[in-house]
Design a protein around this motif. Structure first.
Motif, PDB file in Angstrom:
ATOM      1  N   SER A   1      38.343  26.205  41.625  1.00  0.00           N
ATOM      2  CA  SER A   1      39.212  27.213  41.021  1.00  0.00           C
ATOM      3  C   SER A   1      38.571  27.798  39.766  1.00  0.00           C
ATOM      4  N   GLN A   2      38.701  29.119  39.607  1.00  0.00           N
ATOM      5  CA  GLN A   2      38.070  29.821  38.495  1.00  0.00           C
ATOM      6  C   GLN A   2      39.038  30.105  37.341  1.00  0.00           C
ATOM      7  N   VAL A   3      40.243  29.569  37.392  1.00  0.00           N
ATOM      8  CA  VAL A   3      41.250  29.897  36.374  1.00  0.00           C
ATOM      9  C   VAL A   3      41.036  29.082  35.112  1.00  0.00           C
ATOM     10  N   GLU A   4      41.670  29.537  34.035  1.00  0.00           N
ATOM     11  CA  GLU A   4      41.643  28.832  32.756  1.00  0.00           C
ATOM     12  C   GLU A   4      42.937  28.023  32.589  1.00  0.00           C
ATOM     13  N   PRO A   5      42.902  26.957  31.792  1.00  0.00           N
ATOM     14  CA  PRO A   5      44.128  26.168  31.564  1.00  0.00           C
ATOM     15  C   PRO A   5      45.270  27.043  31.056  1.00  0.00           C
TER      16      PRO A   5
ATOM     17  N   TYR B   1      46.948  29.195  32.928  1.00  0.00           N
ATOM     18  CA  TYR B   1      47.007  30.508  33.593  1.00  0.00           C
ATOM     19  C   TYR B   1      48.350  30.750  34.264  1.00  0.00           C
TER      20      TYR B   1
ATOM     21  N   GLY C   1      44.529  29.195  41.787  1.00  0.00           N
ATOM     22  CA  GLY C   1      44.484  27.943  41.037  1.00  0.00           C
ATOM     23  C   GLY C   1      44.233  26.725  41.898  1.00  0.00           C
TER      24      GLY C   1
ATOM     25  N   LYS D   1      28.534  28.085  40.027  1.00  0.00           N
ATOM     26  CA  LYS D   1      28.612  29.513  39.749  1.00  0.00           C
ATOM     27  C   LYS D   1      28.258  30.331  40.977  1.00  0.00           C
TER      28      LYS D   1
END
Length: 399
Positions: free
Chosen positions: A50-54, A56, A86, A362
């Motif tokens: 998952s590429q989301v930030e905490p 989100y 997420g 990445k």
């Protein structure tokens, strides 16, 4: 008395007390099955990690629950927009971290049946089929593993061995430790082979659990490499009376003639919690849908793919193996390209392999599990084998 007026026409589906209307269930379930079928078809296209930030999701969802019902179509759109970004996609063919989460069609259908029946099988009387199927299937799997007869059910509900499904290995360990504590004056042994135990249904791997006849309990996770959706941990004990003595609870409202007859198993007394799901349906569906021979061939094919991947890594002199391959797990690391100051080898090797791990992430090729051993960071490619340059699924290799 005034009649109650619905505030919104959408609430009409909840106007009756029947929250599982057969036709509405059929309609919504078809939509969800189609949704998941498309997800499985396209899962390899998603970034594995998952590429989301905490935090989100709090930005995506409202501050309070909706006052009025939403349609399943609207909810599924929210799933696509807010939830899937997420998710780390454990079912992706590009996922190689931690351990395999080897779900299957049979395991999924078994989960559907278990959820659909929604029984609470704490004792035999609460759902006889749930108890009896579990004891039978645990004997089936025990025989596939060639476990000693002392771990099988004798047909007597009060003595002897037998098997039970727990949620996780942690639960199984806790239950056996409680029993061991209460039998502290005796020697109590436990053998846990959570991931690799599945391979021991194959005769060529059975020797890895030699000595199991000398322990009092044995466990493996069917949800790791036995094609059964989470959660499903198999625990066998030589003397289930020890579990019952430590974990049983018999309040007045649970007493019944079947239990008092001592002819039945009450699985509530084999676990910490009182309530329990009909999770054996998943394992039963897997065994019946694929059969013993095909399950063994699945596992052998994964080991063959691991061996092939091992050969590919060995051909690239930039890498070395940290430990010999075991089953379908390959542990390797990138070698330092140039000499480094004496004493700095460990830190430099760890940094280099961490950079490689991040670069792989990445590029969205795969997520690899990283483990820091005493010498340096190594990368583990676990049972749906894969890694740099090779991606494998249950039944094919893609180079």
């Amino acid at each position: 008395m005034e009649s109650y007026q619905l505030e919104d026409p959408l609430q009409s589906q909840f106007a009756s007390n029947n929250l599982i209307d057969p036709e509405e269930f059929r309609k919504q379930a078809h939509l969800v099955v189609d949704f998941l079928a498309h997800y499985y078809r396209d899962v390899a296209k998603y970034p594995v990690l998952s590429q989301v930030e905490p935090g989100y999701l709090r930005k995506c969802l409202p501050d309070s629950a909706p006052d009025n019902p939403e349609s399943i179509d609207a909810i599924l759109k929210d799933v696509v927009k807010d939830i899937i970004p997420g998710i780390t996609h454990w079912q992706s063919p590009n996922y190689f971290a931690y351990f395999p989460s080897s779900g299957s069609t049979a395991g999924f259908i078994g989960e559907m049946l278990s959820t659909g029946f929604n029984v609470v099988g704490f004792n035999w009387m609460s759902s006889p089929a749930a108890t009896e199927l579990e004891s039978i299937v645990m004997d089936w799997l025990g025989r596939m593993l060639s476990l000693p007869d002392s771990f099988m059910f004798s047909g007597n509900g009060t003595i002897g061995g037998g098997g039970v499904l727990q949620g996780t290995t942690c639960e199984a360990i806790l239950c056996t430790l409680v029993a061991a504590r209460d039998r502290a004056i005796e020697q109590v042994g436990k053998h846990d082979i959570a991931y690799a135990g599945s391979a021991c249904v194959c005769s060529e791997f059975r020797h890895f659990i030699d000595g199991v006849e000398d322990v009092n309990s044995f466990s493996m996770n069917a949800h790791k490499w036995f094609f059964t959706n989470l959660d499903c941990c198999c625990l066998w004990v030589r003397n289930h009376g020890a579990l019952v003595k430590s974990l049983s609870a018999n309040p007045e409202y649970l007493r019944n003639k079947a239990t008092e007859s001592k002819r039945v198993i009450d699985y509530k007394d084999w676990q910490i919690a009182l309530s329990r799901r009909f999770r054996v349906l998943k394992l039963w569906l897997v065994l019946c849908s694929y059969g013993v021979t095909k399950i063994r061939n699945f596992i052998r094919s994964h080991v063959r793919m691991a061996k092939h991947f091992e050969i590919l890594v060995a051909m690239d002199k930039r890498f070395e193996f940290v430990v010999p391959r075991k089953f379908a797990m390959v542990c390797f690391r990138l070698l330092l390209p140039a000499p480094v100051p004496v004493g700095a080898e460990e830190a430099c090797a760890a940094k280099l392999n961490q950079q490689l791990l991040e670069a792989v992430g990445k590029d969205i090729v795969a997520e690899l599990a990283a483990a820091l051993d005493r010498r340096s960071l190594d990368m583990r490619v676990a049972a749906l084998v894969g890694g740099l340059g090779v991606i494998t699924t249950l039944n094919q290799s893609i180079h």
